[in-house]
Design an enzyme around this catalytic site. Structure first.
Site, mmCIF file in Angstrom:
data_model
loop_
_atom_site.group_PDB
_atom_site.id
_atom_site.type_symbol
_atom_site.label_atom_id
_atom_site.label_comp_id
_atom_site.label_asym_id
_atom_site.label_seq_id
_atom_site.Cartn_x
_atom_site.Cartn_y
_atom_site.Cartn_z
ATOM 1 N N ASP A 279 0.813 -27.185 29.908
ATOM 2 C CA ASP A 279 1.188 -26.431 28.710
ATOM 3 C C ASP A 279 1.794 -27.382 27.681
ATOM 4 O OD1 ASP A 279 3.447 -26.711 30.460
ATOM 5 O OD2 ASP A 279 4.537 -25.215 29.298
ATOM 6 N N GLU B 222 6.254 -25.366 31.576
ATOM 7 C CA GLU B 222 7.303 -26.380 31.544
ATOM 8 C C GLU B 222 7.999 -26.382 30.203
ATOM 9 O OE1 GLU B 222 9.455 -30.147 31.233
ATOM 10 O OE2 GLU B 222 7.893 -29.417 29.914
ATOM 11 N N GLU B 223 7.215 -26.208 29.141
ATOM 12 C CA GLU B 223 7.759 -26.395 27.790
ATOM 13 C C GLU B 223 8.579 -25.202 27.306
ATOM 14 O OE1 GLU B 223 7.951 -29.029 26.435
ATOM 15 O OE2 GLU B 223 6.209 -30.311 26.737
HETATM 16 ZN ZN LIG Z 1 6.627 -32.679 29.225
#
Ligand SMILES: [Zn+2]
Length: 388
Positions: free
Chosen positions: A77, A143-144
């Protein structure tokens, strides 16, 4: 049939063409599955969700069924591109110009994921298609953003299936200026809080009938900023508290507000735990308040504790691979924001090594094509040494 090999630049370009802004999969995990399956990996696609959050797709793939077990971790992502008109090359086109690959995620971290894939296929091709142990890919699509339906759940899911990891390489863009200059061996903790001062609302012309909370806010903010939290530790720089917002929300000019708030974030090292840090901050606030200021702090839950992977054979192996390819002796760093390494460290030692982070999250995020080749060579050298 000989095992497939992959060109990291072509793979990175194809990944960049997948519009995978969190929580969208965008075709990125499909692409990885299409690369790993023919190479003999057992590929699992797992979707996680919880109330109030968007469901997110993740991928876990493994080849081999014996120890040692090396896992490559990463995310596909990306953060949004912002105003696309400001990009020299469209953010999801994967365009190459002047030996540079442009696109959102080029360094954070589709480029590194492509290098991991290419290095692994090369390594497998060189050893007859099977590793002398096990290689896994732990790839998340969360993750972001808030990072609740990604690595934290994926690694627990894998553990429940009986997976045991010995070591992990996470492909975050660890390098400051050139591939090989920095390995992240740990990360600071992160804690958010809101300082709340309670006063008494009143007419601004009759301050004696009111109690302005702004005075108390300024006093306590000043006290919390005045003294360093510590002076660093063996592996970490000094902990730091930063106020990020002051919120009173008073729309008129003739009113003393009844309440004032200030939000802050603390990046903290291994001198502190979350409970000890909260006690320290609250003691300093209490001392500054002198019973004259009515205050409290609302702490937000945090899953970001400080950690460090101690120097030893695994760190030496990765440093040796980097030195062998780049000639550089990497700095062992614990700077920067949090990463998914904070979840992985509970399962096995984890090091972060990837591309050069300079343009991450920026307009015209990009990587030199040469860096993709270098990083692939480093990952390949890590694999060759790990399974020697
Ligand atoms: Zn990263």
């Amino acid at each position: 049939m000989s095992p497939p090999t992959a060109d990291p630049t072509a793979l990175a370009r194809d990944l960049l063409r997948c519009p995978s802004v969190t929580p969208a999969e965008g075709g990125a995990l499909d692409l990885i599955e299409r690369v790993l399956k023919p190479a003999g990996f057992a590929v699992h696609r797992v979707t996680f969700a919880e109330p109030g959050t968007a469901p997110v797709e993740n991928l876990y793939a493994r080849i081999g069924d014996t120890a040692p077990h090396l896992v490559f971790a990463g995310h596909t992502d990306v953060v949004p591109p912002g105003n696309e008109a400001k990009w020299t090359h469209p953010p999801f086109a994967g365009e190459i110009a002047a030996d540079t690959l442009y696109g959102r995620g080029a360094v954070d971290m589709k480029g590194a994921v492509a290098c991991m894939l290419a290095a692994t296929l090369d390594h497998l091709a060189a050893c007859g298609g099977k590793p002398k142990g096990s290689i896994s890919f732990l790839i998340t699509g969360d993750e972001e953003s808030i990072a609740v339906n990604g690595t934290v759940k994926l690694i627990a899911w894998a553990r429940e299936r009986g997976e045991r990891f010995d070591h992990c390489i996470l492909g975050e863009p660890s390098n400051a200026a050139a591939v090989g200059d920095t390995i992240k061996i740990g990360r600071r903790g992160s804690l958010n809080g809101t300082l709340v001062i309670t006063g008494k609302q009143g007419h601004v012309a009759y301050p004696e009938r009111a109690d302005n909370p702004v005075r108390g806010l300024v006093t306590l903010m000043g006290a919390l900023m005045a003294t360093p939290l510590d002076h660093g530790s063996a592996r970490f720089g000094a902990s730091n508290l930063e106020f990020t917002s002051i919120d009173i929300g008073n729309p008129v000019v003739n009113l003393i507000p009844g309440e004032a708030r200030a939000r802050f974030n603390i990046r903290f090292n291994d001198h502190h735990s979350q409970p000890s840090l909260k006690m320290l901050i609250e003691r300093r606030a209490a001392e500054a308040a002198h019973d004259r200021v009515r205050w409290h702090i609302d702490w937000e839950p945090s899953n970001a504790d400080p950690f460090v992977t101690k120097p030893g054979p695994f760190v030496d192996l990765v440093c040796g691979a980097i030195k062998g390819v780049t000639g550089k002796k990497p700095e062992l760093s614990t700077t920067g924001g949090t990463s998914d390494a904070r979840f992985i460290k509970d399962y096995c030692p984890v090091l972060e090594f990837g591309l050069v982070g300079q343009t991450m999250h920026q307009v015209d995020e990009r990587t030199a094509i040469a860096d993709l080749a270098t990083l692939t060579a480093v990952y390949r050298a890590i694999l060759d040494r790990y399974f020697a």
